[in-house]
Design a protein around this motif. Structure first.
Motif, short mmCIF file in Angstrom:
data_model
loop_
_atom_site.label_atom_id
_atom_site.label_comp_id
_atom_site.label_asym_id
_atom_site.label_seq_id
_atom_site.Cartn_x
_atom_site.Cartn_y
_atom_site.Cartn_z
N UNK A 73 7.59 -4.24 -4.35
CA UNK A 73 6.94 -3.08 -3.73
C UNK A 73 7.93 -1.93 -3.56
N UNK A 74 9.21 -2.24 -3.35
CA UNK A 74 10.21 -1.20 -3.09
C UNK A 74 10.58 -0.40 -4.34
N UNK A 75 10.08 -0.78 -5.51
CA UNK A 75 10.36 -0.03 -6.72
C UNK A 75 11.67 -0.42 -7.40
N UNK A 76 12.11 -1.65 -7.14
CA UNK A 76 13.36 -2.12 -7.73
C UNK A 76 13.27 -2.17 -9.25
N UNK A 77 12.12 -2.61 -9.78
CA UNK A 77 11.97 -2.73 -11.23
C UNK A 77 12.17 -1.39 -11.92
N UNK A 265 4.14 -1.06 8.20
CA UNK A 265 2.77 -1.45 7.86
C UNK A 265 2.75 -2.19 6.53
N UNK A 266 3.53 -1.70 5.55
CA UNK A 266 3.63 -2.37 4.25
C UNK A 266 4.24 -3.77 4.41
N UNK A 268 4.18 -5.72 7.02
CA UNK A 268 3.21 -6.61 7.62
C UNK A 268 2.23 -7.14 6.57
N UNK A 269 1.78 -6.22 5.68
CA UNK A 269 0.84 -6.63 4.62
C UNK A 269 1.51 -7.59 3.64
N UNK A 270 2.77 -7.32 3.29
CA UNK A 270 3.49 -8.20 2.35
C UNK A 270 3.74 -9.57 2.97
N UNK A 271 3.99 -9.60 4.26
CA UNK A 271 4.16 -10.90 4.94
C UNK A 271 2.87 -11.70 4.88
N UNK A 272 1.73 -11.00 5.00
CA UNK A 272 0.44 -11.69 4.87
C UNK A 272 0.24 -12.25 3.47
N UNK A 273 0.59 -11.46 2.42
CA UNK A 273 0.48 -11.94 1.04
C UNK A 273 1.39 -13.13 0.81
N UNK A 274 2.62 -13.04 1.32
CA UNK A 274 3.56 -14.15 1.16
C UNK A 274 3.05 -15.40 1.88
#
Length: 434
Positions: A73-77, A265-266, A268-274
Motif C-alpha cells: 500500500x505504501x508504494x514500495x513497488x 485509517x489505512x 486499521x483497514x490493512x490490519x483487518x485484511x491481514x
C-alpha cells in the motif's frame, strides 16, 4: 475398506465436492477417527485444533502478512521499479529484467507470492504494454517471478515447514533459500530477456531512463527492509518471530513518515485484511491438526510411506517421484495445505534415506513455487491475469517456458545440495541430517 482408505478417500471426496481444504482435512480426520478408533476419541478435536495453532513461531505469519500489505500500500513497488529501471537503462528486455529484480526484492519483505504479484503487476503491466510486450507474456513473467517469494526470506511457507518438521532451524531455512531463490530468478530472467530481444519488444530509443541518484534515494527505505530483517537475524539481535514485529514497525514508519501514503485509517483497514487472511491460514492449520493426529494414530502416514518405499529402494528415484507428486499438488493446492498434507507422509522417507531436512525443505519450496504459476489453479497467475484483463489460458505457452526454466534450477539444487546448504553452514547455523 480400511480406516486408512476411508480417511484419505473422505478427504479427497470432500475436495472434489468443492469443500474448502480446511473443511476437507477436518472431515477426513473425523472419518478416520470414527472408522479406526473409538467415537470417544472425537473428544480430542478441541485439543488437537488448539495444539495445532498454539505455537509461538506461528505469530510470525500474520505479522509478515501485515508487513507485505503495508509495503504494498505504501508504494514500495513503484519506487523499486523506478530504481531498477535507472540501473538497467533503456534496452530490449529491460523491463523484463526489472520485473524479476523487483520481485526478488519484494520477496524479501512479504514472503507471499500473490501479494507480490499484485503489487508488481499494478505498476509494471501498463509500462510493459506501452513498450510492446504482449499482455499474456507480461502476466506470465510477473506471476513466475513473484513465486520466488516462497524462497526469499522471510518466507511464510518456510516458517510453516520449520514448525511441521521437528528440529529444523528457521534461520538455517531462511539462509538456505537465498541462493536457490536468486538462482530461480536468474532462470526466469534469461529466457525473458532472450524472448524480448528476439521479438524486438521495448525500443531503447523511446524508453526514458530515470535519474539514478533520485530513484536510489526513493528506493532506499524499501531496499533496507530485507537488510534489516536478515541482518537482525544473523546478528542474533532478534528471533524470526521478533523479526516479524520489527518488519511491521519498520513498514509503518516507512509508509507514514517517509513515503507518507499510509494513514492511521489505512493501517486499521490493512490490519483487518491481514487478520482475515491470517484467520484463513490458521483455520487450515487448526483443522489439519485433526487430520494429522488421526493419520499418525492410525498409522496411515507410515503405511503410505511404506507403499512409496515399495516402489523403489533407490533414493534418487523416490526423490524424483516425490518432486513430481509435489509439483502436481502445487498445481491444485496452496503451499500451506501442501506442507500440512504431505509432510507427515514424506517425513518417514526423509528419515529412511537420510535426506537433509533443510535441503529437502528448499526443494519442496522451489517445487511449490513452480506450482504457483502453473495452471489449472496457478494462484499467482490468477492475480496477474485478472489485473491484465486477459484469460488465464492465453498465458499457457509463455507459462510453460518459465516452468521449464525454473524446473532446471530446481534440478540443479537437487543435484548440488551445496547450493542450498553452503550459506547456512557458512553462517554457523545447524543444518543437520537425519
Amino acid at each position: 475398506m480400511t480406516p486408512d482408505i476411508l480417511m484419505i478417500g473422505g478427504f479427497l471426496l470432500a475436495l472434489l465436492l468443492g469443500a474448502p481444504v480446511a473443511i476437507s482435512l477436518g472431515i477426513g480426520g473425523m472419518i478416520g477417527i470414527l472408522s479406526g478408533l473409538s467415537p470417544d476419541m472425537l473428544a480430542t478435536l478441541g485439543t488437537n485444533t488448539y495444539n495445532s495453532v498454539a505455537k509461538y513461531p506461528l505469530i510470525a505469519i500474520p505479522l509478515f502478512i501485515l508487513t507485505g500489505l503495508i509495503f504494498e500500500y505504501a508504494g514500495v513497488a513503484a519506487s523499486l521499479v523506478r530504481f531498477a529501471q535507472a540501473l538497467i537503462g533503456p534496452r530490449h528486455g529491460g523491463l523484463a529484467v526489472v520485473v524479476v529484480l523487483v520481485c526478488l526484492i519484494m520477496g524479501g519483505m512479504s514472503g507471499s507470492g500473490p501479494a507480490d504479484a499484485a503489487a508488481v503487476a499494478m505498476v509494471m503491466l501498463p509500462s510493459m504494454k506501452r513498450a510492446g510486450y504482449p499482455q499474456p507474456f507480461s502476466a506470465s513473467l510477473i506471476a513466475a517471478s513473484s513465486s520466488t517469494a516462497i524462497l526469499i526470506p522471510p518466507s511464510i511457507a518456510l516458517i510453516l515447514y520449520s514448525i511441521v518438521v521437528p528440529g529444523v532451524d528457521l534461520r538455517a531455512l531462511f539462509a538456505a533459500g537465498l541462493i536457490p531463490g536468486v538462482l530461480a530468478g536468474l532462470s526466469l530472467l534469461l529466457p525473458a530477456w532472450l524472448l524480448a530481444r528476439r521479438y524486438g519488444w521495448e525500443d531503447p530509443e523511446t524508453t526514458e531512463r530515470p535519474p539514478l541518484g533520485e530513484s536510489f534515494k526513493q528506493a532506499l527505505p524499501a531496499l533496507f527492509a530485507p537488510v534489516l530483517i536478515l541482518g537482525g537475524l544473523r546478528s542474533g539481535l532478534f528471533t524470526p518471530t521478533e523479526a516479524a514485529v520489527v518488519a511491521v514497525a519498520y513498514g509503518v514508519i516507512v509508509g507514514t513518515l517517509i513515503y507518507r501514503k499510509l494513514t492511521l485509517k489505512d493501517l486499521w483497514r490493512l490490519m483487518g485484511e491481514a487478520g482475515i487472511t491470517s484467520g484463513i491460514v490458521m483455520f487450515i492449520i487448526a483443522l489439519a491438526g485433526i487430520f494429522a493426529w488421526a493419520g499418525t494414530t492410525l498409522g496411515t502416514f507410515r503405511h503410505l510411506a511404506e507403499a512409496m518405499l515399495s516402489l523403489s529402494e533407490n533414493g534418487w528415484v523416490l526423490l524424483g517421484l516425490v518432486m513430481l507428486l509435489v509439483l502436481l499438488a502445487g498445481m491444485l493446492l496452496d503451499a500451506i495445505s501442501i506442507y500440512l498434507i504431505l509432510i507427515p507422509i514424506l517425513l518417514p522417507l526423509m528419515q529412511h534415506f537420510g535426506w537433509n531436512p533443510v535441503w529437502f525443505g528448499i526443494l519442496l519450496a522451489m517445487n511449490i513455487a513452480i506450482g504457483q504459476f502453473t495452471p489449472p489453479v496457478a494462484v499467482n497467475l490468477m492475480v496477474t491475469t485478472r489485473i491484465a484483463g486477459i484469460r488465464l489460458e492465453q498465458t499457457l505457452g509463455w507459462t510453460l517456458i518459465f516452468v521449464a526454466s525454473m524446473f532446471a534450477s530446481l534440478l540443479l539444487v537437487m543435484l548440488v545440495p551445496g547450493l542450498a546448504l553452503w550459506l547456512p553452514e557458512k553462517l554457523g547455523y545447524v543444518v543437520g541430517a537425519w
